[in-house]
Design a protein around this motif. Structure first.
Motif, short mmCIF file in Angstrom:
data_model
loop_
_atom_site.label_atom_id
_atom_site.label_comp_id
_atom_site.label_asym_id
_atom_site.label_seq_id
_atom_site.Cartn_x
_atom_site.Cartn_y
_atom_site.Cartn_z
N LEU A 124 1.10 -1.17 -0.35
CA LEU A 124 -0.24 0.03 0.06
C LEU A 124 0.69 0.82 -0.09
O LEU A 124 0.44 1.92 -0.77
CB LEU A 124 -0.48 0.14 1.16
N GLY A 125 1.79 1.73 0.89
CA GLY A 125 3.25 2.44 0.98
C GLY A 125 3.21 2.24 -0.64
O GLY A 125 3.41 3.94 -0.69
N THR A 126 3.76 1.91 -1.23
CA THR A 126 4.68 1.75 -2.51
C THR A 126 3.22 2.42 -3.41
O THR A 126 4.07 3.39 -4.41
CB THR A 126 4.64 0.66 -3.43
N VAL A 127 2.61 2.21 -3.47
CA VAL A 127 1.15 2.41 -4.25
C VAL A 127 0.77 3.88 -3.78
O VAL A 127 0.48 4.94 -5.43
CB VAL A 127 -0.28 1.60 -4.39
N ARG A 128 0.97 4.69 -2.83
CA ARG A 128 0.86 5.98 -2.67
C ARG A 128 2.01 6.49 -3.15
O ARG A 128 1.55 7.53 -3.57
CB ARG A 128 0.62 5.48 -1.11
N SER A 129 2.67 6.29 -3.24
CA SER A 129 3.74 6.50 -3.39
C SER A 129 3.92 7.18 -4.66
O SER A 129 4.58 8.03 -5.49
CB SER A 129 5.74 5.88 -3.15
N PHE A 130 3.66 5.74 -5.52
CA PHE A 130 3.27 6.20 -6.70
C PHE A 130 2.52 7.25 -7.44
O PHE A 130 2.90 7.90 -8.40
CB PHE A 130 3.06 4.95 -7.78
N HIS A 131 1.07 6.95 -6.59
CA HIS A 131 0.17 7.86 -7.20
C HIS A 131 0.93 9.40 -6.34
O HIS A 131 0.59 10.14 -7.01
CB HIS A 131 -0.75 8.00 -6.00
N SER A 132 1.04 9.49 -5.52
CA SER A 132 2.19 10.55 -5.36
C SER A 132 2.67 11.45 -6.16
O SER A 132 2.47 12.95 -6.63
CB SER A 132 2.76 10.88 -3.73
N THR A 133 3.35 10.83 -6.84
CA THR A 133 4.25 11.47 -7.80
C THR A 133 3.77 11.15 -9.16
O THR A 133 4.01 12.37 -10.04
CB THR A 133 5.30 10.08 -7.69
N PHE A 134 2.49 10.78 -9.74
CA PHE A 134 1.87 11.21 -10.32
C PHE A 134 0.69 11.90 -10.66
O PHE A 134 0.98 12.98 -11.38
CB PHE A 134 0.61 9.47 -11.13
N SER A 135 0.16 12.31 -9.57
CA SER A 135 -0.76 13.07 -8.99
C SER A 135 -0.11 14.52 -9.06
O SER A 135 0.35 15.44 -9.68
CB SER A 135 -1.42 13.60 -7.95
N SER A 136 1.42 14.96 -8.44
CA SER A 136 2.36 16.39 -8.60
C SER A 136 2.62 16.27 -9.41
O SER A 136 2.40 17.54 -10.61
CB SER A 136 3.55 15.48 -7.36
N ILE A 137 3.43 15.36 -11.10
CA ILE A 137 2.80 15.67 -12.02
C ILE A 137 1.90 15.90 -12.71
O ILE A 137 2.44 17.26 -13.32
CB ILE A 137 3.59 14.69 -13.40
N LEU A 138 0.78 15.85 -13.14
CA LEU A 138 -0.09 16.36 -13.73
C LEU A 138 -0.57 17.86 -12.89
O LEU A 138 -1.79 18.58 -13.40
CB LEU A 138 -1.45 15.58 -12.99
N ASP A 139 -0.94 17.61 -11.61
CA ASP A 139 -0.96 19.47 -11.03
C ASP A 139 0.38 20.26 -11.47
O ASP A 139 -0.49 21.51 -12.17
CB ASP A 139 -0.47 19.15 -8.90
N HIS A 140 1.23 20.17 -11.32
CA HIS A 140 1.93 20.91 -12.35
C HIS A 140 1.47 21.30 -13.24
O HIS A 140 1.55 22.86 -14.32
CB HIS A 140 3.29 19.86 -12.52
N ALA A 141 1.26 19.99 -14.11
CA ALA A 141 1.20 19.96 -15.70
C ALA A 141 -0.55 21.48 -15.85
O ALA A 141 -0.96 22.15 -16.88
CB ALA A 141 0.19 18.93 -16.19
N LEU A 142 -1.58 20.87 -14.17
CA LEU A 142 -2.63 21.93 -14.50
C LEU A 142 -2.82 23.18 -13.98
O LEU A 142 -3.20 24.24 -14.88
CB LEU A 142 -4.03 21.36 -13.57
N LEU A 143 -2.07 23.03 -13.02
CA LEU A 143 -1.88 24.54 -11.91
C LEU A 143 -1.24 25.81 -12.72
O LEU A 143 -0.22 27.08 -12.39
CB LEU A 143 -1.46 24.42 -10.82
#
Length: 402
Positions: A124-143
């Motif tokens: 679960l911790g590893t998947v959350r780490s994947f998700h955090s990185t992916f979300s940060s990349i797309l937040d940058h693309a959006l904001l």
């Protein structure tokens, strides 16, 4: 301003605008049945432009954008080991899955399915780490870059596998003092494989359990970091994996992680024994190489000890000593719990562990306060009982005198 024209029986709109760099850009769309439909669609796009939600470039692919994000917005601003971890996530997991997609084509359903698949394979911790990185990349693309209209990683659910404990059951692991002593007693009595003169693992696990060192901090120690006369250990580096999975020494995790810790007299004596034992091992076993650096702990080939080797050795020791299976990091938790149970101040525990903030310590060890409260109430009840008994005796004495 939008321009409309009819081609081959269908309506098309063109919108001209200037980007932040002053470059003239255009956006067009066709195949509308009526001019009214084209006008409504164009008005919607112009509204996005006015509200700064207009997608500037629809052709940008995820792989190109993610790699640029890594080099420009991560590498200069995070610790090297943190960059290496994020880089592995991007290059080994995110780009293989989403790299060829345009940013605007990645949708929530697609991403949720990928997350669901990862939960079945990784912790679960590893998947959350994947998700955090992916979300940060797309937040940058959006904001920051206006390359997407919304982040498809928002409101994603990361469900546990059936064999994963519920949050309520996910309590902090630590060893009670009698369990820790049983484990250390086993290590004291059990020679280290064919290197029977070595007490390296006894010294390593005792030091972590009595100081709260992180495993990487302990494995990076050199003898000059340990002052046996003063009884202190200086922490100024940590052992971690590089981007190519090679071992390397880096700065500690946080500024607070740079610290000097006092060690108890028993641990001080054990470290002195280990230093003497280490010299005897070099003489007794020709294939046990002395490292180039004065490492406190190392493998028989003279290189740094890998955490995987340490973890496997501890797992085997737990099994044979009858102690619950733990990871080396649990020994760090155990030290903090034992300090708090002994009445140590939270600020002192946070400083000893190298936490950046006492809030981290409080959040991690909050449940320990319940046990401390229970023990304190038992002591209080015993105290009340003692006072009550004394009152009864005094009352009887007074009555008898009257």
């Amino acid at each position: 301003m939008a321009i409309f024209r009819k081609r081959n029986g269908k309506w098309q709109y063109r919108i001209y605008f200037y980007d932040e760099g002053g470059k003239r850009r255009e956006r067009s769309r066709s195949n509308f049945t009526t001019k009214r439909e084209a006008q409504m669609a164009a008005a919607k796009e112009e509204s996005k432009l006015l509200n700064n939600t207009f997608v500037m470039d629809q052709s940008v692919r995820f792989d190109t954008f993610a790699l640029e994000w890594l080099e420009t917005f991560k590498r200069p601003h995070v610790k090297e080991s943190t960059y290496d971890r994020i880089s592995r996530t991007v290059k080994n997991h995110l780009i293989p899955q989403f790299g060829e997609y345009r940013l605007i084509d990645i949708n929530r359903v697609m991403y949720q399915k990928w997350i669901n698949e990862k939960v079945e394979v990784y912790s679960l911790g590893t998947v959350r780490s994947f998700h955090s990185t992916f979300s940060s990349i797309l937040d940058h693309a959006l904001l920051d870059m206006n390359l997407i209209e919304k982040n498809p990683a928002h409101r994603i659910r990361i469900s546990k596998r059936d064999d994963t404990p519920d949050e309520d059951d996910d309590v902090l692991e630590f060893l009670e003092m009698d369990e820790l002593n049983r484990l250390l007693a086993y290590l004291e009595a059990t020679p280290h494989g064919k290197y029977k003169r070595s007490i390296q693992y006894l010294a390593l696990f005792t030091l972590i359990a009595r100081t709260g060192l992180r495993v990487g901090e302990a494995l990076a120690l050199e003898w000059e970091d340990i002052d046996l006369d003063a009884g202190t250990v200086r922490v100024n580096k940590t052992l971690s994996f590089g981007s190519k999975l090679e071992l390397k020494v880096t700065k500690p995790k946080t500024k607070k992680a740079n610290r000097t810790l006092r060690i108890d007299s028993q641990t001080k004596e054990l470290m002195q024994r280990h230093r003497t034992s280490q010299k005897e091992v070099y003489l007794a076993y020709p294939n046990y190489k002395k490292p180039e650096l004065p490492l406190v702990f190392h493998s028989p080939n003279g290189k740094w000890l890998r955490t995987s080797i340490v973890r496997d050795y501890l797992r085997d020791a737990c099994k044979k000593s009858g102690v619950q299976h733990i990871s080396p990091h649990v020994l760090r938790h155990s030290h903090a719990v034992h300090l708090l149970e002994a009445g140590a101040d939270v600020k002192y525990v946070a400083d000893r562990l190298g936490h950046a903030d006492t809030k981290i310590t409080m959040n991690i060890y909050l449940h320990v306060s319940k046990k401390i409260e229970h023990d304190a109430m038992e002591l209080y009840e015993k105290r009340i009982g003692s006072l009550s008994e004394a009152s009864i005796k005094m009352s009887k004495k007074l009555h008898s005198s009257n």
